[in-house]
Design an enzyme around this catalytic site. Structure first.
Site, PDB file in Angstrom:
ATOM      1  N   ARG A 329       0.829  -1.197   0.000  1.00 39.05           N
ATOM      2  CA  ARG A 329       0.000   0.000   0.000  1.00 39.05           C
ATOM      3  C   ARG A 329       0.870   1.256   0.000  1.00 39.05           C
ATOM      4  O   ARG A 329       2.096   1.170   0.080  1.00 39.05           O
ATOM      5  CB  ARG A 329      -0.948  -0.052   1.199  1.00 39.05           C
ATOM      6  CG  ARG A 329      -1.992  -1.163   1.085  1.00 39.05           C
ATOM      7  CD  ARG A 329      -2.732  -1.392   2.391  1.00 39.05           C
ATOM      8  NE  ARG A 329      -3.366  -0.178   2.873  1.00 39.05           N
ATOM      9  CZ  ARG A 329      -3.860  -0.040   4.112  1.00 39.05           C
ATOM     10  NH1 ARG A 329      -3.768  -1.049   4.980  1.00 39.05           N
ATOM     11  NH2 ARG A 329      -4.412   1.089   4.485  1.00 39.05           N
ATOM     12  N   LYS A 347       2.170  -1.621   4.506  1.00 41.68           N
ATOM     13  CA  LYS A 347       1.679  -0.254   4.335  1.00 41.68           C
ATOM     14  C   LYS A 347       2.622   0.720   5.029  1.00 41.68           C
ATOM     15  O   LYS A 347       2.998   0.525   6.182  1.00 41.68           O
ATOM     16  CB  LYS A 347       0.266  -0.150   4.913  1.00 41.68           C
ATOM     17  CG  LYS A 347      -0.451   1.174   4.664  1.00 41.68           C
ATOM     18  CD  LYS A 347      -0.245   2.202   5.746  1.00 41.68           C
ATOM     19  CE  LYS A 347      -0.831   1.792   7.070  1.00 41.68           C
ATOM     20  NZ  LYS A 347      -0.642   2.848   8.103  1.00 41.68           N
ATOM     21  N   HIS A 359       4.633 -15.282   4.238  1.00 42.78           N
ATOM     22  CA  HIS A 359       3.208 -15.607   4.207  1.00 42.78           C
ATOM     23  C   HIS A 359       2.459 -15.027   5.399  1.00 42.78           C
ATOM     24  O   HIS A 359       2.988 -14.915   6.503  1.00 42.78           O
ATOM     25  CB  HIS A 359       2.950 -17.127   4.165  1.00 42.78           C
ATOM     26  CG  HIS A 359       4.054 -17.959   4.716  1.00 42.78           C
ATOM     27  ND1 HIS A 359       4.677 -18.938   3.992  1.00 42.78           N
ATOM     28  CD2 HIS A 359       4.663 -17.945   5.916  1.00 42.78           C
ATOM     29  CE1 HIS A 359       5.619 -19.500   4.719  1.00 42.78           C
ATOM     30  NE2 HIS A 359       5.633 -18.919   5.884  1.00 42.78           N
ATOM     31  N   ALA A 419       7.782 -17.749  18.877  1.00 47.33           N
ATOM     32  CA  ALA A 419       6.450 -17.853  18.282  1.00 47.33           C
ATOM     33  C   ALA A 419       5.378 -17.544  19.311  1.00 47.33           C
ATOM     34  O   ALA A 419       5.472 -17.939  20.473  1.00 47.33           O
ATOM     35  CB  ALA A 419       6.251 -19.251  17.710  1.00 47.33           C
TER      36      ALA A 419
END
Length: 455
Positions: A329, A347, A359, A419
């Site tokens: 963006r 963005k 991903h 994680a």
């Protein structure tokens, strides 16, 4: 030379609230295409005659270097040019164009200007297999133009003439002023036809000359959405042809849309159904997959865009890989060798060389260093409901999957985020930072069972 553009028509057959001359061809209003052609001629003055939807027309083209003249009511083409006369200078030549004839070519107009010289009346005409609906060019036995007759006023013999008037002409301003002052409306439409000046010119001994366009489609007008779509395809095919002549490989020239300016380097390949909007610059050896949308972007050499990627207001470095199904963006800058994989959105962020988000990630208002790995499911939480904040990530950082970085926050160089971490404080350099609930296992725990009916 001075230019008059007639743009007062309503366009009833468009069945649209948008004035006809604002209907788009290749992402720009038709009138804007015509103004651009006039500007390419280096016209001394451009006057646009507006009428229906005039306020909207002027607002949409407020930055255009033109003068405006109002035609109200609309009483024909001669009456329209009459409204522009106060803006024109005696001693100049005037070129009359139409706001709904958007594909007129500059080379054709230059030839028309040359044919007019400084004193002749020059008409742009075409020969059509089916001239229905057009004014016919009538010539004498020596082949000289004597007048133009509109179809509704033409005899059966005159209607068989195949040479037709496009309406585009060049005439001396001083003579045009005199001719228009003497126009009448004794015709089937009770309108003041610009074409009636041809008979006046002949009667006064003014030479009338004609020029044919480089291509008939240059003179096609638009009165319906079907005609608009036809000209859109013609224009896009012309753009595709020019791209291929410049060395671009198009997998299917009939399935590309350029709605602005597309500049390509050497050995660029573009797959089907791609859309380019605004100004797009593509460097050498770029491959663009099918169904991509690229708007106001600079794509670095060797970059690959996989299918269904959207790139907007973005600059990429060399050898980037974007997509499939990735979106960048406004405000995005990518360094060399950056990878953005499927369902990654970026963005207002800068990502340095060789960093990857392969991903399922959202990167907003972030500054990311070199060689950073952004795990699947990572997001920068940049908005607190009132303000947006930035996230800064140093070089060589590894971010585990399903990590949330709550801005404003900094991740030091070489840090690792485990994680599932929700990072609310700065993470130190070269350390593992983990923030998640402790895992427990409960022996003997039973999963709830649904009760059966009657129990």
């Amino acid at each position: 030379m001075e230019v008059v553009i007639l743009a007062a028509g309503q366009g009833k057959r468009m069945r649209s609230a948008l004035p006809k001359v604002l209907q788009p061809i290749a992402g720009r209003p038709m009138l804007e295409h015509v103004i651009a052609a006039a500007q390419a001629l280096e016209a001394r003055r451009i006057c646009v005659v507006h009428g229906h939807g005039g306020e909207a027309v002027r607002a949409r083209l407020q930055h255009a270097a033109v003068q405006w003249a109002l035609q109200q009511p609309q009483l024909g083409t001669g009456h329209a040019v009459l409204q522009a006369l106060p803006h024109l200078t005696d001693g100049d030549m005037a070129l009359v164009l139409y706001g709904d004839v958007p594909l007129i070519g500059v080379p054709t107009l230059r030839r028309l200007e040359a044919a007019a010289g400084g004193e002749r009346l020059a008409l742009l005409t075409v020969e059509l297999a089916d001239p229905s609906g057009y004014g016919r060019i009538l010539r004498d036995g020596a082949g000289r133009v004597v007048r133009i007759v509109e179809e509704k006023d033409a005899s059966a013999d005159e209607r068989r003439v195949r040479e037709v008037n496009t309406g585009i002409l060049v005439a001396p301003v001083a003579r045009l002023r005199d001719w228009l002052a003497r126009l009448g409306n004794d015709n089937a439409q009770r309108e003041y036809y610009l074409t009636d000046i041809i008979g006046m010119a002949v009667a006064e001994g003014v030479e009338v000359t004609t020029v044919q366009p480089d291509a008939i489609w240059e003179t096609l007008g638009v009165n319906s959405k079907a005609q608009l779509a036809e000209l859109e395809r013609l224009h896009q095919r012309n753009i595709a042809t020019r791209l291929m002549e410049d060395g671009v490989t198009l997998f299917d020239p009939s399935r590309i849309d350029v709605r602005g300016e597309l500049l390509c380097g050497r050995d660029v390949e573009i797959d089907v159904n791609c859309v380019f909007e605004g100004r797009v610059e593509i460097a050498d050896d770029v491959r663009i997959g099918a169904n991509c949308v690229i708007r106001n972007a600079r794509i670095g050499a060797g970059t690959r865009l996989a299918p269904f990627s959207h790139v907007e207001d973005t600059t990429t470095g060399r050898d980037c890989v974007i997509g499939p199904y990735a979106r960048t963006r406004p405000g995005t800058t990518l360094g060399d060798g950056v990878h953005l994989g499927n369902f990654v959105e970026v963005k207002n962020s800068a990502i340095a060389d060789d960093s990857k988000a392969n991903h399922l990630a959202y990167i907003g208002d972030a500054d990311i260093g070199r060689r950073v790995n952004v795990g699947a499911g990572t997001i920068t939480c940049n908005y607190d409901g009132a303000n947006k904040y930035r996230t800064t990530i140093g070089d060589d950082v590894f971010i585990g999957s399903d990590t949330q970085l709550v801005a404003p926050v900094r991740v030091g160089r070489g840090a690792t985020l485990g994680a599932g971490t929700t990072l609310t404080k700065d993470a130190p350099e070269d350390q593992l930072t983990v923030s998640r609930a402790r895992q427990i296992s409960i022996p003997g725990w039973k999963r709830p069972v649904k009760k059966k009916a009657g129990e």
